[in-house]
Motif scaffolding. Sequence first.
Motif, mmCIF file in Angstrom:
data_model
loop_
_atom_site.group_PDB
_atom_site.id
_atom_site.type_symbol
_atom_site.label_atom_id
_atom_site.label_comp_id
_atom_site.label_asym_id
_atom_site.label_seq_id
_atom_site.Cartn_x
_atom_site.Cartn_y
_atom_site.Cartn_z
ATOM 1 N N GLU A 55 41.788 56.657 41.067
ATOM 2 C CA GLU A 55 41.751 57.822 40.188
ATOM 3 C C GLU A 55 42.354 57.529 38.815
ATOM 4 O O GLU A 55 41.788 57.906 37.784
ATOM 5 C CB GLU A 55 42.498 58.989 40.833
ATOM 6 N N MET A 56 43.483 56.849 38.804
ATOM 7 C CA MET A 56 44.155 56.546 37.532
ATOM 8 C C MET A 56 43.329 55.568 36.702
ATOM 9 O O MET A 56 43.201 55.729 35.484
ATOM 10 C CB MET A 56 45.545 55.975 37.781
ATOM 11 N N ALA A 57 42.771 54.550 37.335
ATOM 12 C CA ALA A 57 41.965 53.573 36.608
ATOM 13 C C ALA A 57 40.747 54.251 35.986
ATOM 14 O O ALA A 57 40.427 54.015 34.816
ATOM 15 C CB ALA A 57 41.544 52.441 37.540
ATOM 16 N N ALA A 58 40.085 55.113 36.758
ATOM 17 C CA ALA A 58 38.917 55.824 36.225
ATOM 18 C C ALA A 58 39.326 56.698 35.047
ATOM 19 O O ALA A 58 38.652 56.713 34.003
ATOM 20 C CB ALA A 58 38.269 56.661 37.320
ATOM 21 N N ARG A 59 40.434 57.401 35.184
ATOM 22 C CA ARG A 59 40.908 58.272 34.090
ATOM 23 C C ARG A 59 41.234 57.465 32.848
ATOM 24 O O ARG A 59 40.843 57.822 31.736
ATOM 25 C CB ARG A 59 42.141 59.046 34.541
ATOM 26 N N GLU A 60 41.948 56.357 33.014
ATOM 27 C CA GLU A 60 42.349 55.558 31.864
ATOM 28 C C GLU A 60 41.142 54.905 31.184
ATOM 29 O O GLU A 60 41.107 54.810 29.957
ATOM 30 C CB GLU A 60 43.366 54.500 32.279
ATOM 31 N N MET A 61 40.154 54.473 31.966
ATOM 32 C CA MET A 61 38.952 53.896 31.347
ATOM 33 C C MET A 61 38.140 54.966 30.638
ATOM 34 O O MET A 61 37.641 54.748 29.534
ATOM 35 C CB MET A 61 38.100 53.180 32.398
ATOM 36 N N LYS A 81 37.373 44.401 40.392
ATOM 37 C CA LYS A 81 37.821 45.628 41.071
ATOM 38 C C LYS A 81 37.598 46.832 40.153
ATOM 39 O O LYS A 81 37.110 47.867 40.582
ATOM 40 C CB LYS A 81 39.295 45.509 41.441
ATOM 41 N N TYR A 82 37.936 46.672 38.898
ATOM 42 C CA TYR A 82 37.810 47.780 37.957
ATOM 43 C C TYR A 82 36.373 47.965 37.488
ATOM 44 O O TYR A 82 35.976 49.084 37.176
ATOM 45 C CB TYR A 82 38.789 47.588 36.790
ATOM 46 N N ARG A 83 35.586 46.903 37.462
ATOM 47 C CA ARG A 83 34.157 47.064 37.172
ATOM 48 C C ARG A 83 33.507 47.932 38.245
ATOM 49 O O ARG A 83 32.697 48.812 37.945
ATOM 50 C CB ARG A 83 33.461 45.698 37.121
ATOM 51 N N LEU A 84 33.851 47.683 39.504
ATOM 52 C CA LEU A 84 33.290 48.470 40.602
ATOM 53 C C LEU A 84 33.723 49.934 40.513
ATOM 54 O O LEU A 84 32.915 50.840 40.753
ATOM 55 C CB LEU A 84 33.707 47.875 41.948
ATOM 56 N N ILE A 85 34.973 50.172 40.156
ATOM 57 C CA ILE A 85 35.448 51.551 39.990
ATOM 58 C C ILE A 85 34.683 52.223 38.858
ATOM 59 O O ILE A 85 34.225 53.365 38.990
ATOM 60 C CB ILE A 85 36.969 51.584 39.731
ATOM 61 N N ALA A 86 34.525 51.522 37.732
ATOM 62 C CA ALA A 86 33.810 52.090 36.588
ATOM 63 C C ALA A 86 32.375 52.440 36.960
ATOM 64 O O ALA A 86 31.879 53.524 36.628
ATOM 65 C CB ALA A 86 33.839 51.118 35.408
ATOM 66 N N ARG A 87 31.694 51.547 37.676
ATOM 67 C CA ARG A 87 30.310 51.830 38.084
ATOM 68 C C ARG A 87 30.259 53.023 39.022
ATOM 69 O O ARG A 87 29.378 53.878 38.899
ATOM 70 C CB ARG A 87 29.700 50.604 38.752
ATOM 71 N N ALA A 88 31.194 53.086 39.974
ATOM 72 C CA ALA A 88 31.213 54.189 40.938
ATOM 73 C C ALA A 88 31.464 55.534 40.248
ATOM 74 O O ALA A 88 30.966 56.565 40.690
ATOM 75 C CB ALA A 88 32.286 53.942 42.002
ATOM 76 N N GLU A 89 32.214 55.512 39.161
ATOM 77 C CA GLU A 89 32.558 56.731 38.442
ATOM 78 C C GLU A 89 31.585 57.042 37.299
ATOM 79 O O GLU A 89 31.767 58.020 36.581
ATOM 80 C CB GLU A 89 33.982 56.631 37.882
#
Length: 107
Positions: A55-61, A81-89
């Motif tokens: 949640e925090m990574a998505a918010r900060e990006m 890890k963060y590329r996958l979060i960004a794509r998912a969000e």
Amino acid sequence: MEAQQDIRPDARPGHAIIDVMARSTYEPSDDAAALFARIKAAHDTLRELRGPLHEMAAREMRDAGATVGDLARLTGYDAEKYRLIARAEGIERRRPPTRGRLSDQSD
């Protein structure tokens, strides 16, 4: 000595199933037990933080302009890890990918 056959319905035909798993008599030394306990606690903490980190990574990006590289440097995780979060969000890429198949640019 014959192998004892289990008669449970989930037993595969022709395979003996051991009802009692072999147990070790291993007892770790005090320093080993302390280290193993610390490792387990660290894994438990990481498991607890998985959701809040996402949640925090998505918010900060999304809201603060953090890049996957920024987050990777700050946390020690791989940027993927963060590329996958960004794509998912559904967070838009800040630049086109540098590897992989290029889009049709034959015009």
